[in-house]
Design a protein around this motif. Sequence first.
Motif, PDB file in Angstrom:
ATOM      1  N   ASP A  68       0.836  -1.208   0.000  1.00 24.92           N
ATOM      2  CA  ASP A  68       0.000   0.000   0.000  1.00 24.92           C
ATOM      3  C   ASP A  68       0.863   1.247   0.000  1.00 24.92           C
ATOM      4  N   ALA A  69       1.925   1.218   0.779  1.00 23.05           N
ATOM      5  CA  ALA A  69       2.816   2.377   0.837  1.00 23.05           C
ATOM      6  C   ALA A  69       3.487   2.596  -0.515  1.00 23.05           C
ATOM      7  N   GLY A  70       3.850   1.509  -1.185  1.00 28.17           N
ATOM      8  CA  GLY A  70       4.454   1.639  -2.518  1.00 28.17           C
ATOM      9  C   GLY A  70       3.485   2.267  -3.492  1.00 28.17           C
ATOM     10  N   GLY A  71       2.223   1.840  -3.460  1.00 23.94           N
ATOM     11  CA  GLY A  71       1.205   2.430  -4.325  1.00 23.94           C
ATOM     12  C   GLY A  71       0.985   3.890  -3.992  1.00 23.94           C
ATOM     13  N   LEU A  72       0.951   4.199  -2.709  1.00 23.70           N
ATOM     14  CA  LEU A  72       0.777   5.585  -2.280  1.00 23.70           C
ATOM     15  C   LEU A  72       1.963   6.436  -2.717  1.00 23.70           C
ATOM     16  N   THR A  73       3.149   5.880  -2.592  1.00 18.28           N
ATOM     17  CA  THR A  73       4.349   6.605  -3.019  1.00 18.28           C
ATOM     18  C   THR A  73       4.293   6.898  -4.509  1.00 18.28           C
ATOM     19  N   ARG A  74       3.901   5.902  -5.320  1.00 19.56           N
ATOM     20  CA  ARG A  74       3.784   6.129  -6.768  1.00 19.56           C
ATOM     21  C   ARG A  74       2.735   7.191  -7.055  1.00 19.56           C
ATOM     22  N   GLU A  75       1.611   7.124  -6.334  1.00 19.20           N
ATOM     23  CA  GLU A  75       0.543   8.105  -6.545  1.00 19.20           C
ATOM     24  C   GLU A  75       1.011   9.515  -6.174  1.00 19.20           C
ATOM     25  N   LEU A  76       1.711   9.623  -5.045  1.00 21.74           N
ATOM     26  CA  LEU A  76       2.200  10.941  -4.628  1.00 21.74           C
ATOM     27  C   LEU A  76       3.235  11.484  -5.607  1.00 21.74           C
ATOM     28  N   ARG A  77       4.096  10.605  -6.117  1.00 21.08           N
ATOM     29  CA  ARG A  77       5.074  11.050  -7.119  1.00 21.08           C
ATOM     30  C   ARG A  77       4.372  11.515  -8.385  1.00 21.08           C
ATOM     31  N   ALA A  78       3.332  10.771  -8.801  1.00 24.27           N
ATOM     32  CA  ALA A  78       2.583  11.168  -9.997  1.00 24.27           C
ATOM     33  C   ALA A  78       1.907  12.509  -9.774  1.00 24.27           C
ATOM     34  N   ARG A  79       1.335  12.725  -8.603  1.00 25.14           N
ATOM     35  CA  ARG A  79       0.691  14.013  -8.316  1.00 25.14           C
ATOM     36  C   ARG A  79       1.715  15.142  -8.292  1.00 25.14           C
TER      37      ARG A  79
END
Length: 104
Positions: A68-79
């Motif tokens: 979940d943290a990896g997905g969140l990290t990718r999402e935050l980087r994309a944002r």
Amino acid sequence: MFGDSGEDIRTTLANFSSITTTFDDRLPGMLDEVDTALGSINSLTEDLGGFVDRAEQSVDGVDALLADAGGLTRELRARRWATTASRSTGWSPTPGGRSLSCAG
């Protein structure tokens, strides 16, 4: 050469009899102690198995959190990338913002 050895044999047999009597008297108690020790080992093994099961569940939980943290990290980087891109190009990823066009 074959003299009187009767006394030696009688003493040896008496000692042997004493040893076997002592062994016969002590054997049941020794077996009870071994049985108790094996029961303790069995109980410990069962407890250890439960501990291992709980540890595996904890590791699975940590794995899920990391995923979940990896997905969140990718999402935050994309944002962050989108925000940086929109500032520099005028593009906005949000509804109502400019769509894929550059300010100019």
